[in-house]
Design a protein around this motif. Structure first.
Motif, PDB file in Angstrom:
ATOM      1  N   LEU A  95      16.251   6.014 -16.519  1.00 32.27           N
ATOM      2  CA  LEU A  95      15.539   6.940 -17.395  1.00 32.27           C
ATOM      3  C   LEU A  95      14.030   6.756 -17.223  1.00 32.27           C
ATOM      4  CD1 LEU A  95      17.151   8.834 -19.134  1.00 32.27           C
ATOM      5  CD2 LEU A  95      16.685   7.385 -21.097  1.00 32.27           C
ATOM      6  N   ARG A  98      12.378   8.165 -14.120  1.00 25.50           N
ATOM      7  CA  ARG A  98      12.145   9.611 -14.051  1.00 25.50           C
ATOM      8  C   ARG A  98      10.766  10.000 -14.563  1.00 25.50           C
ATOM      9  NH1 ARG A  98      17.486  11.988 -17.045  1.00 25.50           N
ATOM     10  NH2 ARG A  98      19.074  11.177 -15.627  1.00 25.50           N
ATOM     11  N   ILE A  99      10.161   9.075 -15.296  1.00 28.76           N
ATOM     12  CA  ILE A  99       8.929   9.418 -15.992  1.00 28.76           C
ATOM     13  C   ILE A  99       7.725   9.115 -15.115  1.00 28.76           C
ATOM     14  CG2 ILE A  99       7.524   8.875 -18.004  1.00 28.76           C
ATOM     15  CD1 ILE A  99      10.180   8.099 -19.389  1.00 28.76           C
ATOM     16  N   PRO A 100       6.831  10.065 -15.002  1.00 28.30           N
ATOM     17  CA  PRO A 100       5.621   9.854 -14.207  1.00 28.30           C
ATOM     18  C   PRO A 100       4.935   8.554 -14.626  1.00 28.30           C
ATOM     19  CG  PRO A 100       5.737  12.127 -14.948  1.00 28.30           C
ATOM     20  CD  PRO A 100       6.878  11.422 -15.596  1.00 28.30           C
ATOM     21  N   GLN A 102       2.029   7.418 -15.042  1.00 31.47           N
ATOM     22  CA  GLN A 102       0.934   7.309 -16.008  1.00 31.47           C
ATOM     23  C   GLN A 102       1.401   7.475 -17.452  1.00 31.47           C
ATOM     24  OE1 GLN A 102       1.409   9.952 -14.055  1.00 31.47           O
ATOM     25  NE2 GLN A 102       0.668  11.858 -14.976  1.00 31.47           N
ATOM     26  N   HIS A 103       2.610   8.005 -17.636  1.00 25.14           N
ATOM     27  CA  HIS A 103       3.133   8.140 -18.997  1.00 25.14           C
ATOM     28  C   HIS A 103       4.089   7.014 -19.350  1.00 25.14           C
ATOM     29  CE1 HIS A 103       1.343  12.040 -19.032  1.00 25.14           C
ATOM     30  NE2 HIS A 103       2.200  12.579 -18.193  1.00 25.14           N
ATOM     31  N   HIS A 106       3.705   4.141 -21.877  1.00 28.66           N
ATOM     32  CA  HIS A 106       3.446   4.524 -23.262  1.00 28.66           C
ATOM     33  C   HIS A 106       4.716   4.930 -23.999  1.00 28.66           C
ATOM     34  CE1 HIS A 106      -0.932   4.515 -22.797  1.00 28.66           C
ATOM     35  NE2 HIS A 106      -0.705   5.021 -21.590  1.00 28.66           N
ATOM     36  N   LEU A 107       5.786   5.156 -23.238  1.00 24.97           N
ATOM     37  CA  LEU A 107       6.986   5.702 -23.878  1.00 24.97           C
ATOM     38  C   LEU A 107       7.612   4.713 -24.849  1.00 24.97           C
ATOM     39  CD1 LEU A 107       9.015   7.949 -24.190  1.00 24.97           C
ATOM     40  CD2 LEU A 107      10.343   6.954 -22.343  1.00 24.97           C
ATOM     41  N   ALA A 110       5.704   4.099 -28.026  1.00 21.59           N
ATOM     42  CA  ALA A 110       5.734   5.283 -28.889  1.00 21.59           C
ATOM     43  C   ALA A 110       7.075   5.393 -29.601  1.00 21.59           C
ATOM     44  CB  ALA A 110       5.485   6.540 -28.047  1.00 21.59           C
TER      45      ALA A 110
ATOM     46  N   ILE B  99       2.877   7.775 -34.452  1.00 23.94           N
ATOM     47  CA  ILE B  99       2.664   7.076 -33.191  1.00 23.94           C
ATOM     48  C   ILE B  99       1.191   6.735 -33.014  1.00 23.94           C
ATOM     49  CG2 ILE B  99       2.867   7.302 -30.693  1.00 23.94           C
ATOM     50  CD1 ILE B  99       5.179   9.274 -31.266  1.00 23.94           C
ATOM     51  N   PRO B 100       0.913   5.508 -32.681  1.00 23.62           N
ATOM     52  CA  PRO B 100      -0.466   5.097 -32.445  1.00 23.62           C
ATOM     53  C   PRO B 100      -1.145   6.063 -31.478  1.00 23.62           C
ATOM     54  CG  PRO B 100       0.989   3.198 -32.351  1.00 23.62           C
ATOM     55  CD  PRO B 100       1.871   4.400 -32.496  1.00 23.62           C
ATOM     56  N   HIS B 103      -0.884   6.086 -27.644  1.00 23.87           N
ATOM     57  CA  HIS B 103       0.383   6.384 -26.989  1.00 23.87           C
ATOM     58  C   HIS B 103       0.785   7.848 -27.165  1.00 23.87           C
ATOM     59  CE1 HIS B 103       0.783   2.162 -26.419  1.00 23.87           C
ATOM     60  NE2 HIS B 103       1.017   1.880 -27.687  1.00 23.87           N
ATOM     61  N   HIS B 106       1.058  10.680 -24.585  1.00 25.79           N
ATOM     62  CA  HIS B 106       1.943  10.444 -23.443  1.00 25.79           C
ATOM     63  C   HIS B 106       3.404  10.707 -23.773  1.00 25.79           C
ATOM     64  CE1 HIS B 106      -1.203   8.631 -20.947  1.00 25.79           C
ATOM     65  NE2 HIS B 106      -1.645   8.084 -22.061  1.00 25.79           N
ATOM     66  N   LEU B 107       3.703  10.794 -25.076  1.00 22.66           N
ATOM     67  CA  LEU B 107       5.106  10.879 -25.469  1.00 22.66           C
ATOM     68  C   LEU B 107       5.757  12.173 -24.997  1.00 22.66           C
ATOM     69  CD1 LEU B 107       7.518   9.700 -26.923  1.00 22.66           C
ATOM     70  CD2 LEU B 107       6.749  10.826 -29.004  1.00 22.66           C
ATOM     71  N   ALA B 110       6.322  12.500 -21.315  1.00 19.38           N
ATOM     72  CA  ALA B 110       7.380  11.580 -20.880  1.00 19.38           C
ATOM     73  C   ALA B 110       8.753  12.135 -21.245  1.00 19.38           C
ATOM     74  CB  ALA B 110       7.173  10.210 -21.528  1.00 19.38           C
ATOM     75  N   ALA B 113       9.767  14.966 -19.085  1.00 20.93           N
ATOM     76  CA  ALA B 113      10.210  14.495 -17.760  1.00 20.93           C
ATOM     77  C   ALA B 113      11.683  14.119 -17.795  1.00 20.93           C
ATOM     78  CB  ALA B 113       9.362  13.310 -17.315  1.00 20.93           C
ATOM     79  N   ILE B 114      12.115  13.587 -18.919  1.00 21.38           N
ATOM     80  CA  ILE B 114      13.528  13.234 -19.053  1.00 21.38           C
ATOM     81  C   ILE B 114      14.369  14.487 -19.241  1.00 21.38           C
ATOM     82  CG2 ILE B 114      15.240  12.045 -20.471  1.00 21.38           C
ATOM     83  CD1 ILE B 114      13.125   9.968 -21.103  1.00 21.38           C
ATOM     84  N   GLN B 117      15.242  16.803 -16.251  1.00 21.97           N
ATOM     85  CA  GLN B 117      16.184  16.341 -15.236  1.00 21.97           C
ATOM     86  C   GLN B 117      17.528  15.957 -15.815  1.00 21.97           C
ATOM     87  OE1 GLN B 117      14.329  13.420 -12.568  1.00 21.97           O
ATOM     88  NE2 GLN B 117      12.365  14.222 -13.212  1.00 21.97           N
TER      89      GLN B 117
END
Lengths: 121, 121
Positions: A95, A98-100, A102-103, A106-107, A110, B99-100, B103, B106-107, B110, B113-114, B117
């Motif tokens: 999982l 799959r995430i770029p 740069q992100h 942080h996932l 978060a 969320i701080p 972060h 970026h959530l 991200a 991206a999941i 796919q």
DNA sequence: TATTGTTATACTCTATAACTATA
DNA sequence: TATAGTTATAGAGTATAACAATA
């Protein structure tokens, strides 16, 4: 998450059962009611869940006093948990992959910020 | 997500129903089978779902040909959707607010991206 | 022949209610 | 009196199977 459930099913485990194995391993001697509170599973639903794990030889129950019983993993339960951990970590790794990039970092922070406060919602 | 479901329930909507209202609004004339494919809802389960929305006066069905029917929102359905959107946006806003800041931005990328796919998983 | 819409039904997950026995 | 464990059961939500009518 449906995908993870499908992979755990290959081990003949449901998500809730995997969660129970993890928590029992971390807290040997834990009671069914404590587990239920931690996982938000009703006592009435813990009964068949634990019964299935017990009959599969993954956990055993030892009386603490007249009304409580402590749960622990059997060797088979520890082996099953090891396989479940592999499955979960592989899934989480895929999982995240799959995430770029740069992100990615942080996932988890978060999501943890959400989970931590979720019960107060 | 359980929390969002509870808030939508105050509008007498389930999550799947809210999703249907959103997609019907974006794709007027869409068929039940196309909706089901998009939302991963079986045809057999679309029937009672659409029946409920129809009986609530939120959607109406117009025959396209002898076997297909196009779906569209009624004025009541549009009003309901507006309230559902408010509910969803408020919920998402509250979630992001937890969320701080470093972060937060970026959530969503991200998660997207999941999701993008996910069907290939 | 494949697709649309439909009915009937089964299974899983979770919820409530009521109960017994023990702390 | 509150808690641990249990039983029975009801309700969602979703799954499969079989079907009629139409493209």
């Amino acid at each position: 998450m449906v995908e993870l459930a499908a992979r755990l099913a290959a081990l003949d485990l449901r998500q809730a059962e995997a969660s129970v194995l993890i928590l029992v391993a971390e807290n040997p001697g834990v009671t069914a009611s404590a587990l239920g509170r931690r996982l938000d599973i009703r006592a009435a639903n813990m009964v068949p869940l634990l019964k299935r794990l017990d009959e599969a030889g993954l956990i055993h129950r030892a009386p603490i006093d007249g009304k409580s019983q402590g749960l622990a993993l059997t060797p088979a339960g520890q082996a099953k948990l090891a396989r479940a951990r592999d499955t979960i970590e592989t899934y989480e790794g895929e999982l995240l992959a799959r995430i770029p990039r740069q992100h990615r970092e942080h996932l988890l922070p978060a999501l943890h910020a959400i989970w931590r406060q979720e019960p107060e919602a």
